[in-house]
Design a protein around this motif. Structure first.
Motif: not given
Ligand code: ATP
Ligand code: MG
Length: 484
Positions: A292, A295, A411-415
């Protein structure tokens, strides 16, 4: 490489002969200076034409030549033109001494403490003109690791060539007859797409450890591989970067990451163990959290690269905000959750600690570290999506950078970050605010810690306001948060 077909092959035999000579068989070491016959590639056998060279450079080269000096285009520009890449800048090497250069040009400034370089202004252009450097001798001052500290001996063209770092950076374009002069086998290495240090690699890295960073950067820029003996010592010597002044490393880090090759450069620096000496906290975060964090950082670098390709402005503040975000976020959580600090206090402290730690390696100037802190401190304010707070945040001078940063987190998937970013995308478009998600209706707004900061880095002195209450500005306190 295009359009230069035969010339390299033709001269390869002579280059090979030269390498033989260098390995010690043919050239005898004696007291006389060793004169090496360079390869000379005539104009009709290489692709560099004067139309590829900037007008300013041509003027400087001709002025030096007409005054009776030797003058060459050298370094990255010759290398890039031979590799069919548009040069970033044009460097000039000459037999003229700095005071002679100064007399020849109306607008000329001498800069540099270790070695004087003339900056000559020609219209919009500033050309770097350097006098040939002499060989490194015992009289050069070094530190205990072998790093050269003073450097002020002038020399000949040949001596200058052997002082340069990589063979492909030691090619000279001669303004007298437009030929290319190659002392170190750079033409052959260009043909082999190989980046090779001149001389003994370990010694050359010890003289100047920044060459390790240059190896990674220039190899990626050209799409070359680093020659085996040039690559071999890097891992072992990486820690020598600690000797380099943080201000110089800041410049090098910008060249590495404000670049279209930023992603490849990060990968290369990690592979050779160099990155941990530049951004140690980021390196640790990449090791610990893996995908993560990777990313987020790779996305930030790829976005930067795309903006550079599209000729859009890029700022080191955003770049460092992204690189150091994982360390900042981790420290913030420790301070809030484990040590029970209130969020505004924790934010200031986390930012201060992370930046202070980073400054030990890379001197990030205040004009970048302040907006970087602001990008961070605006992040929690995106969670306040009620009433006047929204308008205030939208008109904040740093809104755009902070919003781009929120998008990056999404975009990098942080909730939760993507949903938030989308809401703010909508909010920027219309008069009416987009509806809030259900779970937000019952939630009180997060405190606005940084609407009108005191001195940056100072913990907020004021008490937290009651929800919805108005806060009076202290005399002299700036309205709004940004410093432009
Ligand atoms: P670019 O401009 O694309 O970043 P460059 O090779 O031109 O690459 P510069 O920093 O402009 O890099 O340096 C110009 C030239 O000066 C180099 O090509 C090289 O010949 C010489 N040079 C630069 N840095 C060093 C160094 N650390 N050691 C030895 N020579 C160097
Ligand atoms: Mg250059």
């Amino acid at each position: 490489m295009t359009g230069q077909g035969g010339f390299i092959v033709k001269f390869f035999t002579r280059a090979a002969a030269w390498f033989g000579a260098q390995s010690g068989n043919e050239v005898k070491e004696d007291k006389e200076p060793i004169i090496i016959e360079p390869l000379r590639i005539p104009r009709d056998q290489h692709p560099i034409s004067r139309s590829n060279i900037s007008n300013g450079s041509l003027k400087v080269l001709y002025t030096l030549k007409d005054a009776g000096h030797e003058a060459y285009l050298v370094g990255g520009a010759v290398r890039d033109l031979l590799a069919d890449i548009e040069p970033k800048d044009f460097d000039i090497a000459t037999s003229a001494h700095p005071d002679e250069i100064r007399r020849l040009f109306r607008s000329c400034r001498l800069v540099g403490r270790r070695f004087l370089i003339a900056h000559v202004r020609m219209g919009e252009e500033i050309l770097e003109v350097t006098t040939f450097r002499g060989p490194i001798t015992d009289s050069h001052e070094r530190d205990e690791t072998g790093r050269i500290l003073s450097d002020n001996v002038y020399g000949t063209l040949q001596e200058d060539a052997f002082r340069r770092d990589f063979t492909v950076n030691a090619l000279y374009y001669d303004i007298r007859d437009f030929s290319i002069v190659d002392f170190a086998g750079g033409v052959e290495d260009l043909r082999q797409r190989s980046l090779r240090l001149i001389g003994d690699p370990e010694l050359r890295y010890r003289e100047d450890p920044v060459r390790m960073l240059r190896a990674v950067r220039i190899a990626n820029k050209l799409g070359f591989s680093i020659a085996k003996d040039t690559a071999e010592p890097i891992h072992r010597l990486a820690s020598l970067l600690r000797e380099i002044p943080p201000a110089r490393l800041f410049d090098e880090v910008l060249k590495l990451f404000l670049s279209r090759d930023a992603v490849a450069n990060l990968k290369g620096l990690r592979k050779y163990g160099l990155f941990s000496h530049l951004l140690p906290l980021t390196d640790e975060a990449l090791d610990a959290d893996g995908p993560s964090v990777e990313t987020l950082i790779n996305r930030a670098l790829a976005n930067t690269a795309a903006r550079i390709v599209a000729d859009q402005p890029v700022t080191p503040a955003f770049l460092f905000a992204a690189m150091l975000w994982p360390a900042y976020a981790k420290r913030l959580e420790q301070l809030e959750r484990k040590q029970g600090h209130a969020p505004p206090v924790a934010q200031v402290q986390a930012a201060e600690e992370v930046i202070a730690h980073q400054q030990l390696r890379i001197a990030i100037p205040k004009r970048f570290s302040l907006p970087m802190r602001e990008i961070w401190s605006l992040q929690p304010r995106f969670e306040n999506r009620r009433g006047a707070r929204v308008k205030r945040l939208l008109s904040h001078p740093r809104f755009r950078a902070a919003y781009d940063f929120l998008l990056l987190r999404g975009q990098s998937g942080e909730p939760g970050a993507m949903e938030l970013a989308e809401w703010w995308t909508q909010a920027q478009k219309g008069e009416d605010l987009p509806p809030l998600p259900r779970e937000d209706h019952g939630r009180g707004p997060a405190p606005e810690q940084d609407e009108a900061p005191g001195a940056p880095g100072e913990a907020p002195k004021k008490k937290r306001r009651r929800r919805g209450g108005r806060r009076r500005r202290k005399p002299g306190e700036a309205p709004g948060g940004g410093e432009g």
